[in-house]
Motif scaffolding. Sequence first.
Motif, PDB file in Angstrom:
ATOM      1  N   UNK A 144       0.774  -1.232   0.000  1.00 59.22           N
ATOM      2  CA  UNK A 144       0.000   0.000   0.000  1.00 59.22           C
ATOM      3  C   UNK A 144       0.808   1.287   0.000  1.00 59.22           C
ATOM      4  N   UNK A 145       2.137   1.186  -0.047  1.00 58.00           N
ATOM      5  CA  UNK A 145       2.981   2.379  -0.007  1.00 58.00           C
ATOM      6  C   UNK A 145       3.855   2.467  -1.251  1.00 58.00           C
ATOM      7  N   UNK A 146       3.916   3.668  -1.834  1.00 54.62           N
ATOM      8  CA  UNK A 146       4.713   3.884  -3.044  1.00 54.62           C
ATOM      9  C   UNK A 146       6.185   3.728  -2.702  1.00 54.62           C
ATOM     10  N   UNK A 147       6.907   3.024  -3.564  1.00 62.06           N
ATOM     11  CA  UNK A 147       8.323   2.762  -3.312  1.00 62.06           C
ATOM     12  C   UNK A 147       9.061   2.511  -4.630  1.00 62.06           C
TER      13      UNK A 147
ATOM     14  N   UNK B 100      21.249  11.200  -5.144  1.00 62.65           N
ATOM     15  CA  UNK B 100      21.139  12.553  -4.579  1.00 62.65           C
ATOM     16  C   UNK B 100      21.529  13.617  -5.605  1.00 62.65           C
ATOM     17  N   UNK B 101      20.701  14.641  -5.693  1.00 61.73           N
ATOM     18  CA  UNK B 101      20.966  15.746  -6.612  1.00 61.73           C
ATOM     19  C   UNK B 101      20.416  15.567  -8.013  1.00 61.73           C
ATOM     20  N   UNK B 102      19.955  14.369  -8.360  1.00 65.24           N
ATOM     21  CA  UNK B 102      19.401  14.168  -9.699  1.00 65.24           C
ATOM     22  C   UNK B 102      18.140  15.003  -9.878  1.00 65.24           C
TER      23      UNK B 102
ATOM     24  N   UNK C  19      -3.478  14.417  -8.044  1.00 59.79           N
ATOM     25  CA  UNK C  19      -2.032  14.333  -7.893  1.00 59.79           C
ATOM     26  C   UNK C  19      -1.580  13.340  -6.839  1.00 59.79           C
ATOM     27  N   UNK C  20      -2.471  12.488  -6.341  1.00 62.15           N
ATOM     28  CA  UNK C  20      -2.131  11.562  -5.260  1.00 62.15           C
ATOM     29  C   UNK C  20      -0.918  10.686  -5.602  1.00 62.15           C
ATOM     30  N   UNK C  21      -0.948  10.020  -6.747  1.00 64.29           N
ATOM     31  CA  UNK C  21       0.179   9.148  -7.132  1.00 64.29           C
ATOM     32  C   UNK C  21       1.448   9.955  -7.347  1.00 64.29           C
ATOM     33  N   UNK C  22       1.316  11.122  -7.972  1.00 62.38           N
ATOM     34  CA  UNK C  22       2.488  11.976  -8.197  1.00 62.38           C
ATOM     35  C   UNK C  22       3.101  12.412  -6.876  1.00 62.38           C
ATOM     36  N   UNK C  23       2.271  12.835  -5.948  1.00 62.84           N
ATOM     37  CA  UNK C  23       2.773  13.305  -4.653  1.00 62.84           C
ATOM     38  C   UNK C  23       3.427  12.172  -3.865  1.00 62.84           C
ATOM     39  N   UNK C  24       2.868  10.967  -3.961  1.00 66.41           N
ATOM     40  CA  UNK C  24       3.488   9.807  -3.308  1.00 66.41           C
ATOM     41  C   UNK C  24       4.860   9.531  -3.930  1.00 66.41           C
TER      42      UNK C  24
ATOM     43  N   UNK D  38      11.089  10.196  -4.166  1.00 64.51           N
ATOM     44  CA  UNK D  38      12.239  10.788  -4.852  1.00 64.51           C
ATOM     45  C   UNK D  38      12.984  11.742  -3.923  1.00 64.51           C
ATOM     46  N   UNK D  39      12.249  12.595  -3.234  1.00 61.80           N
ATOM     47  CA  UNK D  39      12.887  13.567  -2.341  1.00 61.80           C
ATOM     48  C   UNK D  39      13.558  12.884  -1.154  1.00 61.80           C
ATOM     49  N   UNK D  40      12.978  11.803  -0.646  1.00 63.83           N
ATOM     50  CA  UNK D  40      13.618  11.054   0.441  1.00 63.83           C
ATOM     51  C   UNK D  40      14.933  10.428  -0.027  1.00 63.83           C
ATOM     52  N   UNK D  41      15.042  10.138  -1.328  1.00 63.58           N
ATOM     53  CA  UNK D  41      16.277   9.585  -1.890  1.00 63.58           C
ATOM     54  C   UNK D  41      17.284  10.682  -2.242  1.00 63.58           C
ATOM     55  N   UNK D  42      16.889  11.947  -2.084  1.00 68.47           N
ATOM     56  CA  UNK D  42      17.785  13.058  -2.373  1.00 68.47           C
ATOM     57  C   UNK D  42      17.627  13.658  -3.751  1.00 68.47           C
ATOM     58  N   UNK D  43      16.644  13.196  -4.518  1.00 66.56           N
ATOM     59  CA  UNK D  43      16.393  13.746  -5.844  1.00 66.56           C
ATOM     60  C   UNK D  43      15.660  15.074  -5.757  1.00 66.56           C
ATOM     61  N   UNK D  44      15.778  15.855  -6.837  1.00 65.39           N
ATOM     62  CA  UNK D  44      15.106  17.152  -6.920  1.00 65.39           C
ATOM     63  C   UNK D  44      14.029  17.076  -8.002  1.00 65.39           C
ATOM     64  N   UNK D  45      12.771  17.176  -7.592  1.00 69.98           N
ATOM     65  CA  UNK D  45      11.653  17.108  -8.538  1.00 69.98           C
ATOM     66  C   UNK D  45      11.472  18.475  -9.185  1.00 69.98           C
ATOM     67  N   UNK D  46      11.528  18.494 -10.527  1.00 72.09           N
ATOM     68  CA  UNK D  46      11.400  19.763 -11.255  1.00 72.09           C
ATOM     69  C   UNK D  46       9.985  19.984 -11.797  1.00 72.09           C
TER      70      UNK D  46
END
Length: 190
Positions: free
Chosen positions: A93-96, A105-107, A119-124, A129-137
């Motif tokens: 039940x959790x997006x992963x 990190x930094x991608x 936007x539920x799936x997008x926000x999940x 992504x952000x917990x992994x250090x990525x930057x969502x543009x």
Amino acid sequence: MSDKVIEIFKEVEALLEGHFLLSSGKHSNRYVQCAKLLQYPDKAAEVLKIAVEKIKDLGIDLVVGPAMGGVVVSYELGRQLGKPAIFTERENGEMTLRRGFKVEPGQKVIIAEDVVTTGKSSLETIKVIEEAGGEVVGIACLVDRQSSNIDYPIYSCIQLNIESFDKEDCPLCKEGKIEVVKPGSRQIKA
């Protein structure tokens, strides 16, 4: 260009009318079944080129689509951009991220979706992504039928204003003439 996109969606019978239970839990009298478009790679590529033109100069390193709807969209955006494309999926039940997929990190990452409504799936996926250090543009999608505010830019091929209703306020439920259908992939209760 939106007329051409509508023409393609109609040609592949992706614009549906009836009584639909959306993945957000809301009801609607219209539904965009993007899978009907995505079964035709040439037509999907033509429509998604619109989003690619909008995002090509954002310095994207990675495309990530939430399963189910974002998998093929992610692939096609990645193909046109010449960038890797991966997807998130639900586990318990959790997006992963699974299957050995990683966000470094930094991608700089663009989320790929078929339809953005709440936007539920997008926000999940953004959270992963952000917990992994990525930057969502931003979020790139076939259809923006956004019904809530999302604090990320949305780069859509087309924007459609399709009404949706809480079950209690749904005029189709009140009429009781058309049975509700759940065409999406997310497990929710009618």
